[in-house]
Design a protein around this motif. Sequence first.
Motif, PDB file in Angstrom:
ATOM      1  N   MET A   1      33.001  22.763  28.227  1.00 22.78           N
ATOM      2  CA  MET A   1      32.498  24.350  28.694  1.00 22.78           C
ATOM      3  C   MET A   1      33.730  24.314  29.877  1.00 22.78           C
ATOM      4  SD  MET A   1      31.566  27.183  28.296  1.00 22.78           S
ATOM      5  CE  MET A   1      29.442  27.357  27.914  1.00 22.78           C
ATOM      6  N   ASP A   2      34.593  24.985  30.146  1.00 21.57           N
ATOM      7  CA  ASP A   2      35.471  25.245  31.108  1.00 21.57           C
ATOM      8  C   ASP A   2      34.861  26.033  32.379  1.00 21.57           C
ATOM      9  OD1 ASP A   2      37.831  27.141  29.559  1.00 21.57           O
ATOM     10  OD2 ASP A   2      35.756  27.620  30.024  1.00 21.57           O
ATOM     11  N   ASN A   3      35.378  25.645  33.596  1.00 24.92           N
ATOM     12  CA  ASN A   3      34.643  26.431  34.716  1.00 24.92           C
ATOM     13  C   ASN A   3      35.607  27.747  35.072  1.00 24.92           C
ATOM     14  OD1 ASN A   3      32.766  24.570  34.561  1.00 24.92           O
ATOM     15  ND2 ASN A   3      33.224  23.719  36.584  1.00 24.92           N
ATOM     16  N   CYS A   4      34.708  28.556  36.015  1.00 26.87           N
ATOM     17  CA  CYS A   4      35.715  29.557  36.569  1.00 26.87           C
ATOM     18  C   CYS A   4      36.697  29.437  37.381  1.00 26.87           C
ATOM     19  CB  CYS A   4      34.451  30.203  37.371  1.00 26.87           C
ATOM     20  SG  CYS A   4      35.155  31.687  38.270  1.00 26.87           S
ATOM     21  N   ILE A   6      38.345  31.183  39.489  1.00 25.47           N
ATOM     22  CA  ILE A   6      38.054  31.693  40.500  1.00 25.47           C
ATOM     23  C   ILE A   6      37.187  30.848  41.788  1.00 25.47           C
ATOM     24  CG2 ILE A   6      37.591  33.577  42.021  1.00 25.47           C
ATOM     25  CD1 ILE A   6      37.970  35.208  39.182  1.00 25.47           C
ATOM     26  N   CYS A   7      36.225  30.399  41.313  1.00 29.85           N
ATOM     27  CA  CYS A   7      34.961  29.873  42.216  1.00 29.85           C
ATOM     28  C   CYS A   7      34.774  28.401  41.683  1.00 29.85           C
ATOM     29  CB  CYS A   7      33.831  30.686  42.527  1.00 29.85           C
ATOM     30  SG  CYS A   7      32.760  30.967  40.857  1.00 29.85           S
ATOM     31  N   ASN A   8      35.046  27.929  40.543  1.00 33.49           N
ATOM     32  CA  ASN A   8      34.641  26.933  39.890  1.00 33.49           C
ATOM     33  C   ASN A   8      33.222  26.841  39.518  1.00 33.49           C
ATOM     34  OD1 ASN A   8      35.781  24.320  38.800  1.00 33.49           O
ATOM     35  ND2 ASN A   8      34.805  23.273  40.386  1.00 33.49           N
ATOM     36  N   GLY A   9      32.384  28.193  39.193  1.00 33.71           N
ATOM     37  CA  GLY A   9      31.303  28.151  39.080  1.00 33.71           C
ATOM     38  C   GLY A   9      30.969  27.995  37.266  1.00 33.71           C
ATOM     39  N   GLN A  10      29.797  27.965  36.930  1.00 30.84           N
ATOM     40  CA  GLN A  10      29.732  27.552  35.481  1.00 30.84           C
ATOM     41  C   GLN A  10      29.675  28.902  34.699  1.00 30.84           C
ATOM     42  OE1 GLN A  10      28.637  24.417  34.505  1.00 30.84           O
ATOM     43  NE2 GLN A  10      29.589  25.255  32.484  1.00 30.84           N
ATOM     44  N   LYS A  11      30.633  29.019  33.477  1.00 36.34           N
ATOM     45  CA  LYS A  11      30.679  30.287  32.727  1.00 36.34           C
ATOM     46  C   LYS A  11      29.505  30.202  31.696  1.00 36.34           C
ATOM     47  CE  LYS A  11      35.801  30.595  32.357  1.00 36.34           C
ATOM     48  NZ  LYS A  11      36.741  30.651  31.391  1.00 36.34           N
ATOM     49  N   ASP A  31      26.008  45.996  25.700  1.00 35.60           N
ATOM     50  CA  ASP A  31      25.867  44.596  24.737  1.00 35.60           C
ATOM     51  C   ASP A  31      27.205  44.085  24.077  1.00 35.60           C
ATOM     52  OD1 ASP A  31      23.216  44.973  24.744  1.00 35.60           O
ATOM     53  OD2 ASP A  31      23.188  46.281  22.814  1.00 35.60           O
ATOM     54  N   THR A  32      28.393  44.069  25.080  1.00 35.06           N
ATOM     55  CA  THR A  32      29.604  43.553  24.577  1.00 35.06           C
ATOM     56  C   THR A  32      29.313  41.983  25.097  1.00 35.06           C
ATOM     57  OG1 THR A  32      30.837  45.778  25.297  1.00 35.06           O
ATOM     58  CG2 THR A  32      32.063  43.522  25.109  1.00 35.06           C
ATOM     59  N   PRO A  33      29.629  41.286  24.146  1.00 33.69           N
ATOM     60  CA  PRO A  33      29.777  39.916  24.108  1.00 33.69           C
ATOM     61  C   PRO A  33      30.829  39.355  25.210  1.00 33.69           C
ATOM     62  CG  PRO A  33      30.303  40.007  21.848  1.00 33.69           C
ATOM     63  CD  PRO A  33      30.367  41.448  22.582  1.00 33.69           C
ATOM     64  N   ALA A  34      30.501  38.407  26.234  1.00 27.26           N
ATOM     65  CA  ALA A  34      31.508  38.013  27.058  1.00 27.26           C
ATOM     66  C   ALA A  34      30.997  36.680  27.803  1.00 27.26           C
ATOM     67  CB  ALA A  34      31.715  38.913  28.053  1.00 27.26           C
ATOM     68  N   MET A  35      31.936  36.117  28.313  1.00 31.99           N
ATOM     69  CA  MET A  35      31.466  34.875  29.205  1.00 31.99           C
ATOM     70  C   MET A  35      31.622  35.461  30.495  1.00 31.99           C
ATOM     71  SD  MET A  35      31.112  32.563  27.260  1.00 31.99           S
ATOM     72  CE  MET A  35      31.215  31.009  28.020  1.00 31.99           C
ATOM     73  N   VAL A  36      30.692  35.133  31.392  1.00 33.54           N
ATOM     74  CA  VAL A  36      30.098  35.481  32.819  1.00 33.54           C
ATOM     75  C   VAL A  36      30.025  34.440  33.654  1.00 33.54           C
ATOM     76  CG1 VAL A  36      28.810  37.067  34.388  1.00 33.54           C
ATOM     77  CG2 VAL A  36      29.118  37.491  31.765  1.00 33.54           C
ATOM     78  N   CYS A  37      30.929  34.459  34.831  1.00 31.82           N
ATOM     79  CA  CYS A  37      30.563  33.394  35.924  1.00 31.82           C
ATOM     80  C   CYS A  37      29.359  33.595  36.583  1.00 31.82           C
ATOM     81  CB  CYS A  37      31.774  33.281  36.974  1.00 31.82           C
ATOM     82  SG  CYS A  37      31.503  32.144  38.240  1.00 31.82           S
ATOM     83  N   SER A  38      28.536  32.283  36.566  1.00 31.50           N
ATOM     84  CA  SER A  38      27.146  32.356  37.148  1.00 31.50           C
ATOM     85  C   SER A  38      27.053  32.659  38.513  1.00 31.50           C
ATOM     86  CB  SER A  38      26.205  31.381  36.639  1.00 31.50           C
ATOM     87  OG  SER A  38      26.978  30.207  36.952  1.00 31.50           O
ATOM     88  N   LEU A  39      28.260  32.193  39.103  1.00 26.95           N
ATOM     89  CA  LEU A  39      28.218  31.979  40.642  1.00 26.95           C
ATOM     90  C   LEU A  39      28.884  33.634  41.198  1.00 26.95           C
ATOM     91  CD1 LEU A  39      29.355  28.665  41.912  1.00 26.95           C
ATOM     92  CD2 LEU A  39      27.347  29.935  42.181  1.00 26.95           C
ATOM     93  N   CYS A  40      30.256  33.974  40.718  1.00 29.56           N
ATOM     94  CA  CYS A  40      30.864  35.086  41.428  1.00 29.56           C
ATOM     95  C   CYS A  40      30.620  36.403  40.209  1.00 29.56           C
ATOM     96  CB  CYS A  40      32.468  34.663  41.730  1.00 29.56           C
ATOM     97  SG  CYS A  40      33.455  34.917  40.014  1.00 29.56           S
TER      98      CYS A  40
END
Length: 78
Positions: A1-4, A6-11, A31-40
């Motif tokens: 799993m690659d990181n964000c 922008i901030c290197n947070g977890q996607k 309900d659009t599926p996406a990857m979201v950064c948990s930090l930014c």
Amino acid sequence: MDNCPICNGQKEYAKITFSVDLGETIVVVRDTPAMVCSLCGEEWIDDAVAQDLENVVNEAQKRHRMIEVVSFGLEKAA
Ligand SMILES: [Zn+2]
């Protein structure tokens, strides 16, 4: 799993509410599926989803309402 990038947070996989302002119509797709950064909170939509999203938005735009709210999953099944 690659990181964000922008901030290197977890996607993380999440369902987001995508909206686009087309001038005449604002289309809101829930309900659009996406990857979201948990930090930014940055969001990424993959190509396959983006393609479906475009179809959903095009269909919604045909109704010529000021605001059209649709669900990504339901619209795809129709
Ligand atoms: Zn981030």
